[in-house]
Motif scaffolding. Structure first.
Motif, mmCIF file in Angstrom:
data_model
loop_
_atom_site.group_PDB
_atom_site.id
_atom_site.type_symbol
_atom_site.label_atom_id
_atom_site.label_comp_id
_atom_site.label_asym_id
_atom_site.label_seq_id
_atom_site.Cartn_x
_atom_site.Cartn_y
_atom_site.Cartn_z
ATOM 1 N N CYS A 131 1.031 -1.460 0.003
ATOM 2 C CA CYS A 131 0.389 -0.254 0.253
ATOM 3 C C CYS A 131 0.627 1.602 0.788
ATOM 4 O O CYS A 131 2.441 1.424 0.886
ATOM 5 N N ASN A 158 -0.107 4.230 0.886
ATOM 6 C CA ASN A 158 0.085 4.798 2.170
ATOM 7 C C ASN A 158 0.093 4.024 3.481
ATOM 8 O O ASN A 158 -0.377 4.219 4.522
ATOM 9 N N GLU A 179 -7.123 1.954 -1.436
ATOM 10 C CA GLU A 179 -8.075 3.050 -2.192
ATOM 11 C C GLU A 179 -6.792 3.624 -2.990
ATOM 12 O O GLU A 179 -7.406 3.513 -4.394
ATOM 13 N N CYS A 180 -5.818 3.065 -2.366
ATOM 14 C CA CYS A 180 -4.282 3.739 -4.193
ATOM 15 C C CYS A 180 -3.700 2.471 -5.174
ATOM 16 O O CYS A 180 -4.685 1.507 -4.806
HETATM 17 ZN ZN ZN Z 1 -3.094 1.394 -0.404
#
Ligand code: ZN
Length: 219
Positions: A186, A188, A197-198
């Motif tokens: 990830c 993030n 989300e990424c």
């Molecule tokens: Zn992510």
């Protein structure tokens, strides 16, 4: 020469799968991680934790000069990560990253008397990074052998497979759950299933879903 391999290791899904692949294939396995001020120090911590857990000798090499040469979205918090559009590379691309990493890995591998260098680069992984392509790896392999007069073999177990088949490989190695829960892909910095989300999380979860669906259909 005993069969030994140095794995270029980031603590992510791909290189962790490569680590398990190497542990099955070679008598002696060590890992090398490059610290280039990745967005999240969590990546380095994750790599250290995984190698410790399996008693794999592990070296973390300072490559902060990479960020000095080429500031980019993976290393700078003030640059937003964007997917590549219209045939453009995503802005997470760092020119020459694999060229440099594999060259440094080769220097270390030779010192340790290790012949194989394992990397999780992948040509099918749509990002289109030029130094992830098979032709580049083959070319570099020849160059390294000539540069150091040493019979390196660069192994790329993920070169021709997609994310779904990378999960399949982890499963075949008996490590699907481990990879799912303990690796960090990830952007993030969230370990395991990630932020969701990424772009890295999306690629990772879509691959897992595809693999699990396929597996279910054949059972
Ligand atoms: Zn992510």
């Amino acid at each position: 020469m005993n069969q030994s391999a140095l794995v270029v290791f980031s603590g992510g899904q791909d290189s962790t799968t490569c680590l398990f692949w190497a542990m099955k294939k070679f008598d002696r396995v060590e890992a090398i991680t490059f610290n280039y001020n990745q967005r999240h120090k969590a990546e380095i911590d994750c790599a250290i934790k995984i190698t410790k857990g399996f008693d794999i000798p592990h070296m973390v090499v300072d490559m902060s000069l990479l960020n000095q040469l080429a500031p980019n979205a993976l290393t700078r918090n003030d640059i937003e990560i964007k997917a590549g559009e219209g045939g453009q590379l995503p802005n997470t691309f760092v020119d020459g990253r694999n060229l440099l990493f594999l060259s440094f890995a080769a220097v270390v591998a030779k010192q340790k008397g290790m012949k194989h260098i394992v990397t999780g680069v992948c040509e099918t992984d749509f990002s289109g990074y030029p130094d992830c392509r098979d032709v580049f790896i083959k070319s570099l392999n020849v160059t390294l052998n000539l540069a150091m007069d040493y019979p390196f073999v660069i192994d790329t177990p993920l070169m021709w497979i997609d994310k779904a088949d990378t999960w399949k490989l982890a499963d075949q190695l008996g490590r699907l759950e481990y990879v799912q829960q303990n690796t960090l892909t990830c952007y993030n910095g969230i370990i395991g299933t990630g932020c969701g989300e990424c772009p890295a999380c999306k690629l990772r979860s879509a691959g897992l879903k595809k693999y699990l669906n396929k597996k279910e259909a054949t059972q």
